[in-house]
Design an enzyme around this catalytic site. Structure first.
Site, short mmCIF file in Angstrom:
data_model
loop_
_atom_site.label_atom_id
_atom_site.label_comp_id
_atom_site.label_asym_id
_atom_site.label_seq_id
_atom_site.Cartn_x
_atom_site.Cartn_y
_atom_site.Cartn_z
N THR A 299 26.10 -32.63 -54.15
CA THR A 299 26.09 -31.36 -53.42
C THR A 299 27.50 -30.77 -53.35
O THR A 299 27.70 -29.57 -53.60
CB THR A 299 25.54 -31.59 -51.99
OG1 THR A 299 24.17 -32.00 -52.10
CG2 THR A 299 25.63 -30.34 -51.13
N HIS B 17 24.45 -41.85 -56.82
CA HIS B 17 23.26 -42.58 -56.33
C HIS B 17 22.02 -42.38 -57.18
O HIS B 17 21.04 -43.12 -57.04
CB HIS B 17 23.00 -42.28 -54.86
CG HIS B 17 22.46 -40.92 -54.53
ND1 HIS B 17 21.12 -40.70 -54.32
CD2 HIS B 17 23.07 -39.74 -54.35
CE1 HIS B 17 20.95 -39.42 -54.01
NE2 HIS B 17 22.12 -38.82 -54.02
N CYS C 114 10.07 -30.55 -46.62
CA CYS C 114 9.75 -30.44 -45.20
C CYS C 114 11.03 -30.13 -44.44
O CYS C 114 11.96 -30.92 -44.45
CB CYS C 114 9.15 -31.76 -44.72
SG CYS C 114 8.59 -31.68 -43.04
N1 PLP Z 1 21.33 -31.50 -57.80
C1 PLP Z 1 20.14 -32.02 -58.08
C2 PLP Z 1 19.38 -31.52 -59.28
C3 PLP Z 1 19.60 -33.02 -57.28
O1 PLP Z 1 18.40 -33.53 -57.56
C4 PLP Z 1 20.34 -33.46 -56.15
C5 PLP Z 1 19.79 -34.48 -55.24
O2 PLP Z 1 18.62 -34.70 -55.16
C6 PLP Z 1 21.60 -32.90 -55.91
C7 PLP Z 1 22.06 -31.92 -56.76
C8 PLP Z 1 22.43 -33.32 -54.74
O3 PLP Z 1 23.07 -34.54 -54.96
P1 PLP Z 1 23.57 -35.42 -53.70
O4 PLP Z 1 22.38 -36.11 -53.15
O5 PLP Z 1 24.57 -36.39 -54.29
O6 PLP Z 1 24.22 -34.49 -52.77
#
Ligand code: PLP
Length: 389
Positions: A70, A199, A325
């Protein structure tokens, strides 16, 4: 024993990663300190940077560690201070939300019924947004994910990057789901920035990275000390980064070995065939497009996804619904809506995603639990036809 079929949410920590993290946690030093303890911590960060860089064929100096995927996306969207932002309608919220913030003109690019970006629409929108931004504006920014988190559908990243380049715009790729599941050649794709997250690779939660084209000028989101070449201030999460490095190395070795993705594709295909046999009206969303080997998105029209998720959970099987949700309300998936799927399909979509520990017994357990969880004979062929049209 619970059966975990939710790797796109997060993957279980790999044993080698845990070992590396425990060793790193035993080190007392700060990587910025010049003494031997500091240098030992710095060496772990450097080694991890080399390993993450190698996954994309780039130099270590192009890797900026962040606190999550993110955060990597947020840095990519804000850091270049773009004149406009154009993102696909199926991006993760960590791209969609920051892309729409601020004064810069913003555009959403549609996808087709299979969930693949519409390149013709992207070309038109690039032209329109450049016009709205004005001639003196800074270069625009296009952001397109490599693979979608809900459907696994792969996106035409190289083609979209070429269109962006021709329009003088920068290009960012959210490769959080694709990293380690697909060979990604950063230079070959012609992109400027790429995000990933530890992760999803069997590394720890709370560590990510942004890969940058050499020489790209970015403003940091967090300023302070000069860590990460001034692009992300704050003492490094040494144990998390060390674990990330090991996860990236294992992912690169698995991709190079050439067996893990075919193994997952075979498991996924057996799972989909089994579910189709149990529920003839089931809709395999995105199955007509090139997809990640590990992901299936299955809808049983008319059967609420949340009910299936809970019933499977009671049977010891972890899966996700395509809906999100928030604030106590179940919202329909923006990804499936952007694909033009009707509400009875979007409301019943389940995501089943596999990874390094997945095995035949997981698929057997899912197929055994499916009928009593509500999957028996639900859905109709008519709605399946409507959904795939
Ligand atoms: N981008 C995509 C396509 C994701 O699937 C996710 C998490 O599910 C993220 C970004 C965000 O990553 P993080 O969980 O490390 O913040």
């Amino acid at each position: 024993m619970s059966r975990y079929l939710d790797y796109n949410a997060t993957a279980p920590l790999r044993d080698e990663v845990r070992d590396a993290m425990l060793q790193a946690m035993a080190l007392p030093g700060n990587p910025s300190s010049v003494h031997a303890d500091g240098r030992a911590a710095r060496a772990l960060v450097d080694e991890a940077r080399d390993s993450v860089a190698a996954l994309f064929g780039v130099a270590a100096s192009q890797v900026v560690f962040t606190g999550s995927g993110t955060e990597a996306n947020a840095l990519a969207l804000a850091g270049p201070r773009p004149g406009f932002r154009l993102v696909s309608a199926i991006e993760h919220p960590s791209v969609l939300r920051p892309a729409a913030e601020g004064e810069a003109p913003f555009g959403l690019c549609p996808v087709d019924g299979d969930g693949v970006l519409d390149l013709g629409a992207m070309e038109r929108l690039l032209h329109e947004l450049a016009g709205r931004a004005g001639s003196g504006a800074r270069p625009g920014l296009v952001s397109l994910m490599a693979a979608n988190n809900e459907t696994g559908v792969l996106q035409p990243v190289a083609e979209a990057a070429r269109l962006a380049g021709r329009a003088g715009a920068l290009f960012h790729c959210d490769a959080v789901q694709a990293a380690g599941r697909l060979a990604l050649d950063f230079e070959g794709l012609g992109i400027d920035m790429l995000s990933l997250s530890a992760h999803k690779l069997g590394g720890p939660k709370g560590v990510g990275a942004l890969i940058l084209r050499s020489g790209l000028d970015l403003a940091p989101l967090i300023s302070g000390g000069g860590q990460e070449r001034g692009l992300r201030a704050g003492t490094e999460n040494v144990a998390g980064i060390a674990g990330f490095g090991v996860a990236a190395r294992l992912a690169r070795e698995a991709l190079a070995g050439g067996r893990e993705m075919p193994r997952l594709a075979a498991l996924r295909d057996r799972m989909e065939a089994g579910l189709r046999a149990l529920t003839p009206g089931a809709v395999m969303i995105g199955a007509a497009a090139p997809r990640l080997a590990n992901t299936a998105c299955v809808a049983l029209p008319g059967r609420p996804a949340e009910t299936m998720v809970i019933a499977l959970d009671l049977a010891g099987i972890s899966v996700s619904s395509g809906s999100a949700c928030s604030s106590g309300k179940v919202a329909s998936s923006h990804v499936l809506e952007a694909m033009g799927l009707p509400p009875e399909v979007t409301g019943s979509a389940l995501r089943l995603s596999l990874g390094h520990e997945s095995c035949d017994a997981d698929i057997d357990a899912l197929l055994a639990a499916w009928p009593s969880a509500g999957g028996q004979g639900r859905g109709s062929r008519a709605s399946a036809m409507a959904a795939s049209g």
